[in-house]
Design an enzyme around this catalytic site. Structure first.
Site, PDB file in Angstrom:
ATOM      1  N   ARG A 255       0.809  -1.240   0.000  1.00  0.00           N
ATOM      2  CA  ARG A 255       0.000   0.000   0.000  1.00  0.00           C
ATOM      3  C   ARG A 255       0.835   1.280   0.000  1.00  0.00           C
ATOM      4  NH1 ARG A 255      -3.047  -3.006   3.788  1.00  0.00           N
ATOM      5  NH2 ARG A 255      -4.718  -4.107   2.728  1.00  0.00           N
TER       6      ARG A 255
ATOM      7  N   LYS B 278       2.733  11.684 -10.617  1.00  0.00           N
ATOM      8  CA  LYS B 278       1.883  10.844 -11.469  1.00  0.00           C
ATOM      9  C   LYS B 278       2.669   9.592 -11.824  1.00  0.00           C
ATOM     10  CE  LYS B 278      -1.131  14.171 -13.794  1.00  0.00           C
ATOM     11  NZ  LYS B 278      -1.493  14.764 -15.092  1.00  0.00           N
TER      12      LYS B 278
ATOM     13  N   GLU C 283       8.785  19.234 -24.027  1.00  0.00           N
ATOM     14  CA  GLU C 283       8.127  19.521 -22.734  1.00  0.00           C
ATOM     15  C   GLU C 283       8.650  20.848 -22.152  1.00  0.00           C
ATOM     16  OE1 GLU C 283       5.554  17.824 -21.689  1.00  0.00           O
ATOM     17  OE2 GLU C 283       5.815  15.673 -22.079  1.00  0.00           O
TER      18      GLU C 283
ATOM     19  N   LYS D 126       6.571  23.616 -12.989  1.00  0.00           N
ATOM     20  CA  LYS D 126       5.747  22.455 -12.623  1.00  0.00           C
ATOM     21  C   LYS D 126       5.501  22.423 -11.117  1.00  0.00           C
ATOM     22  CE  LYS D 126       4.725  17.674 -13.404  1.00  0.00           C
ATOM     23  NZ  LYS D 126       4.888  16.487 -14.223  1.00  0.00           N
TER      24      LYS D 126
ATOM     25  N   GLU E 150      -4.811  17.254  -9.640  1.00  0.00           N
ATOM     26  CA  GLU E 150      -5.408  17.702 -10.907  1.00  0.00           C
ATOM     27  C   GLU E 150      -6.918  17.878 -10.819  1.00  0.00           C
ATOM     28  OE1 GLU E 150      -3.392  16.290 -14.472  1.00  0.00           O
ATOM     29  OE2 GLU E 150      -5.293  16.357 -15.524  1.00  0.00           O
TER      30      GLU E 150
ATOM     31  N   ARG F  53      -3.776  21.976 -12.762  1.00  0.00           N
ATOM     32  CA  ARG F  53      -2.734  21.046 -13.234  1.00  0.00           C
ATOM     33  C   ARG F  53      -3.017  20.527 -14.644  1.00  0.00           C
ATOM     34  NH1 ARG F  53       0.503  16.192 -10.005  1.00  0.00           N
ATOM     35  NH2 ARG F  53       1.715  15.575 -11.841  1.00  0.00           N
TER      36      ARG F  53
ATOM     37  N   ASN G  55      -1.155  19.590 -19.432  1.00  0.00           N
ATOM     38  CA  ASN G  55      -1.501  18.628 -20.474  1.00  0.00           C
ATOM     39  C   ASN G  55      -1.627  19.285 -21.844  1.00  0.00           C
ATOM     40  OD1 ASN G  55      -2.444  15.616 -20.395  1.00  0.00           O
ATOM     41  ND2 ASN G  55      -2.464  16.391 -18.307  1.00  0.00           N
TER      42      ASN G  55
ATOM     43  N   HIS H  64      -1.452  17.219 -25.001  1.00  0.00           N
ATOM     44  CA  HIS H  64      -1.500  15.795 -24.638  1.00  0.00           C
ATOM     45  C   HIS H  64      -2.781  15.095 -25.095  1.00  0.00           C
ATOM     46  CE1 HIS H  64       1.978  16.914 -22.330  1.00  0.00           C
ATOM     47  NE2 HIS H  64       2.114  15.713 -21.797  1.00  0.00           N
TER      48      HIS H  64
ATOM     49  N   HIS I 260      -1.556  12.056 -26.859  1.00  0.00           N
ATOM     50  CA  HIS I 260      -1.822  10.684 -26.385  1.00  0.00           C
ATOM     51  C   HIS I 260      -2.579   9.895 -27.452  1.00  0.00           C
ATOM     52  CE1 HIS I 260      -1.363  11.616 -21.784  1.00  0.00           C
ATOM     53  NE2 HIS I 260      -0.207  11.415 -22.379  1.00  0.00           N
TER      54      HIS I 260
ATOM     55  N   HIS J 188       6.959  10.085 -26.855  1.00  0.00           N
ATOM     56  CA  HIS J 188       5.960  10.900 -26.150  1.00  0.00           C
ATOM     57  C   HIS J 188       6.154  12.393 -26.465  1.00  0.00           C
ATOM     58  CE1 HIS J 188       3.236  12.246 -23.027  1.00  0.00           C
ATOM     59  NE2 HIS J 188       4.203  12.996 -22.527  1.00  0.00           N
TER      60      HIS J 188
HETATM   61  P1  NAD Z   1      11.907   6.683 -22.045  1.00  0.00           P
HETATM   62  O1  NAD Z   1      11.804   6.439 -20.621  1.00  0.00           O
HETATM   63  O2  NAD Z   1      11.396   5.646 -22.988  1.00  0.00           O
HETATM   64  O3  NAD Z   1      13.438   7.000 -22.385  1.00  0.00           O
HETATM   65  C1  NAD Z   1      13.777   7.286 -23.720  1.00  0.00           C
HETATM   66  C2  NAD Z   1      14.886   6.353 -24.245  1.00  0.00           C
HETATM   67  O4  NAD Z   1      16.147   6.827 -23.778  1.00  0.00           O
HETATM   68  C3  NAD Z   1      14.781   4.913 -23.777  1.00  0.00           C
HETATM   69  O5  NAD Z   1      15.218   4.057 -24.811  1.00  0.00           O
HETATM   70  C4  NAD Z   1      15.760   4.869 -22.606  1.00  0.00           C
HETATM   71  O6  NAD Z   1      16.245   3.574 -22.346  1.00  0.00           O
HETATM   72  C5  NAD Z   1      16.839   5.786 -23.099  1.00  0.00           C
HETATM   73  N1  NAD Z   1      17.626   6.446 -22.081  1.00  0.00           N
HETATM   74  C6  NAD Z   1      17.204   6.936 -20.898  1.00  0.00           C
HETATM   75  N2  NAD Z   1      18.182   7.621 -20.313  1.00  0.00           N
HETATM   76  C7  NAD Z   1      19.274   7.526 -21.104  1.00  0.00           C
HETATM   77  C8  NAD Z   1      20.578   8.026 -21.032  1.00  0.00           C
HETATM   78  N3  NAD Z   1      20.974   8.814 -20.045  1.00  0.00           N
HETATM   79  N4  NAD Z   1      21.430   7.713 -22.031  1.00  0.00           N
HETATM   80  C9  NAD Z   1      21.024   6.953 -23.091  1.00  0.00           C
HETATM   81  N5  NAD Z   1      19.793   6.487 -23.227  1.00  0.00           N
HETATM   82  C10 NAD Z   1      18.925   6.772 -22.241  1.00  0.00           C
HETATM   83  O7  NAD Z   1      11.157   8.052 -22.470  1.00  0.00           O
HETATM   84  P2  NAD Z   1      11.027   9.468 -21.764  1.00  0.00           P
HETATM   85  O8  NAD Z   1      10.886  10.421 -22.876  1.00  0.00           O
HETATM   86  O9  NAD Z   1      12.047   9.697 -20.743  1.00  0.00           O
HETATM   87  O10 NAD Z   1       9.623   9.349 -21.003  1.00  0.00           O
HETATM   88  C11 NAD Z   1       8.422   9.188 -21.707  1.00  0.00           C
HETATM   89  C12 NAD Z   1       7.401   8.563 -20.783  1.00  0.00           C
HETATM   90  O11 NAD Z   1       7.166   9.441 -19.699  1.00  0.00           O
HETATM   91  C13 NAD Z   1       6.047   8.311 -21.438  1.00  0.00           C
HETATM   92  O12 NAD Z   1       5.586   7.038 -21.065  1.00  0.00           O
HETATM   93  C14 NAD Z   1       5.168   9.377 -20.843  1.00  0.00           C
HETATM   94  O13 NAD Z   1       3.823   8.986 -20.784  1.00  0.00           O
HETATM   95  C15 NAD Z   1       5.769   9.534 -19.482  1.00  0.00           C
HETATM   96  N6  NAD Z   1       5.506  10.840 -18.844  1.00  0.00           N
HETATM   97  C16 NAD Z   1       5.061  10.823 -17.567  1.00  0.00           C
HETATM   98  C17 NAD Z   1       4.833  12.012 -16.905  1.00  0.00           C
HETATM   99  C18 NAD Z   1       4.408  12.010 -15.461  1.00  0.00           C
HETATM  100  O14 NAD Z   1       4.048  13.069 -14.953  1.00  0.00           O
HETATM  101  N7  NAD Z   1       4.468  10.880 -14.791  1.00  0.00           N
HETATM  102  C19 NAD Z   1       5.058  13.235 -17.575  1.00  0.00           C
HETATM  103  C20 NAD Z   1       5.523  13.206 -18.877  1.00  0.00           C
HETATM  104  C21 NAD Z   1       5.752  11.998 -19.510  1.00  0.00           C
HETATM  105  N1  GLY Z   2       2.754  15.812 -17.294  1.00  0.00           N
HETATM  106  C1  GLY Z   2       1.594  16.411 -16.765  1.00  0.00           C
HETATM  107  C2  GLY Z   2       1.496  16.366 -15.266  1.00  0.00           C
HETATM  108  O1  GLY Z   2       2.374  15.891 -14.583  1.00  0.00           O
HETATM  109  O2  GLY Z   2       0.523  16.797 -14.727  1.00  0.00           O
END
Ligand code: NAD
Ligand code: GLY
Length: 362
Positions: free
Chosen positions: A118, A140, A182, A224, A234, A238, A242, A245, A249, A262
């Site tokens: 939990r 998130k 972003e 942020k 949100e 917040r 988006n 998005h 998405h 993304h």
């Molecule tokens: P990702 O995590 O897929 O990383 C991108 C690529 O880079 C991957 O192949 C990874 O292995 C590689 N990588 C990571 N760090 C590296 C480094 N230092 N050197 C070499 N390669 C490296 O993608 P991302 O763009 O980091 O994240 C996208 C994801 O985040 C999506 O799923 C999206 O929905 C999510 N997201 C979440 C939030 C949130 O608030 N939780 C906000 C924005 C995006």
């Molecule tokens: N990426 C949008 C949020 O964290 O609210």
């Protein structure tokens, strides 16, 4: 090292930004209260940055769960693997999950930490620009469903975000650009001066100038942090984060996870939001051109795939901002000021989709 704080009462935490942080034993031991740790990373990042982190954590009990790489693996099944690893390592409620990687690793590991017993401590160690400016901050967590992005998840704040900017040195150019999308989002949503700064300093960001990157990460996290501190779950403001998005998405889901990054989908989605804002009379043609030019200079796509209007609308209806069946859109009243609204003529959205993604039977 730069430090800023997310102010959430008992769930407040620091965001630490700078070079060399993953190997800084004193900083890690101050930031991570737990002594029993589960490192979650992936097959790409673990070999690159695991050794530095393991050296920084010497002396602590460290189990590891190394995941496959890619958005296609951001599933309930992968989160389940992390939960299995926590059970197999016999970790108790006083453990911490460490997420070393981009947004995919952070979202999965954070979700597992939210569910395990939990809720256990969770530390974000973001290694992509996108994760350092966005996904590691704000709590998130979650995974994708074949029917929609991030449909399964929980709010679970980390106890610390430690962004070692050295990690950006191994990031592929396409991933760097996805992170810049972003960064641009923060300028468009609420900070016209920052938008101008990005326009003037984009070449430095693309060349990975350390000073420019640290400034962009810090300012993005400040934007942020301010919004999340006022609206953690949100209920209102917040949703502005988006921007791009709802369209983005839909593009990611419709194209199949992993085909569009993304940040790329968000870039095309922001160009669509700017165009919709022009059609509602809020932005001028020159504003839309300015948005498209900046995204294009960063190497990001500005046009969506030709899914056809009805398919695009079907995908957009799975958006988490939908209320009473109505799609709410984040749009721009001007560059540097976003609003979230359901108050637009359906025909304006349909006409725009006809023009940009193809008509009903495209
Ligand atoms: P990702 O995590 O897929 O990383 C991108 C690529 O880079 C991957 O192949 C990874 O292995 C590689 N990588 C990571 N760090 C590296 C480094 N230092 N050197 C070499 N390669 C490296 O993608 P991302 O763009 O980091 O994240 C996208 C994801 O985040 C999506 O799923 C999206 O929905 C999510 N997201 C979440 C939030 C949130 O608030 N939780 C906000 C924005 C995006
Ligand atoms: N990426 C949008 C949020 O964290 O609210």
């Amino acid at each position: 090292m730069e430090r800023l704080d997310i102010d959430l009462g008992a769930r407040s935490y620091p965001i630490l930004i700078g070079p060399g942080l993953l190997g800084d034993a004193a900083l890690l031991s101050q930031s991570i209260r737990a002594r029993d740790l589960m490192l979650v990373s992936n097959v790409t990042v673990a070999p690159l940055w695991g050794p530095r982190l393991r050296a920084g954590l010497a002396g602590l009990r460290l189990a590891e769960c190394i995941l496959p790489d890619g958005e296609a693996h951001k599933t309930l099944a992968t989160a389940s693997r992390v939960l299995d690893a926590l059970v197999e390592a016999r970790l108790n409620r006083d453990c911490a999950v460490l997420a070393l990687g981009g947004g995919v690793v952070g979202d999965i590991a954070g979700f597992a930490a939210a569910c395990y017993q939990r809720g256990v401590d969770f530390v974000q160690l973001p290694t992509t620009l996108l994760a350092q400016v966005d996904s590691s901050v704000g709590g998130k967590t979650g995974v994708d469903h074949p029917g929609g992005k991030n449909l399964i998840g929980a709010f679970h704040q980390p106890v610390a975000v430690i962004a070692d900017t050295d990690t950006l040195g191994t990031l592929p150019d396409r991933e760097l650009a996805a992170g810049i999308a972003e960064v641009i989002k923060y300028g468009l949503v609420g900070d016209g001066d920052f938008l101008s700064w990005i326009e003037s300093n984009l070449d430095r960001l693309l060349a990975r100038d350390p000073g420019a990157l640290v400034h962009a990460i810090r300012r993005s996290c400040e934007c942020k942090a301010a919004i999340v501190s006022r609206d953690e779950l949100e209920q209102g403001e917040r949703a502005l984060l988006n921007l791009g998005h709802t369209f983005g998405h839909a593009i990611e889901t419709g194209a199949g996870y992993g085909h569009w990054l993304h940040g790329e989908a968000v870039a095309a989605g922001m160009a669509m939001a700017a165009e919709m804002s022009r059609r509602l009379g809020w932005l001028g043609a020159a504003d839309v051109a300015r948005v498209r030019e900046l995204l294009g200079r960063a190497g990001l796509p500005v046009d969506p795939p030709r899914f056809g209007r009805e398919r695009m609308l079907g995908l957009m209806r799975m958006d988490k901002k939908v209320k009473a069946g109505r799609i709410r859109l984040v749009l721009l009243e001007r560059l540097g000021r976003a609003i979230c609204t359901a108050d637009y003529p359906d025909e304006a959205l349909e006409q725009m989709l006809d023009d940009l993604v193809g008509g009903a039977d495209a």
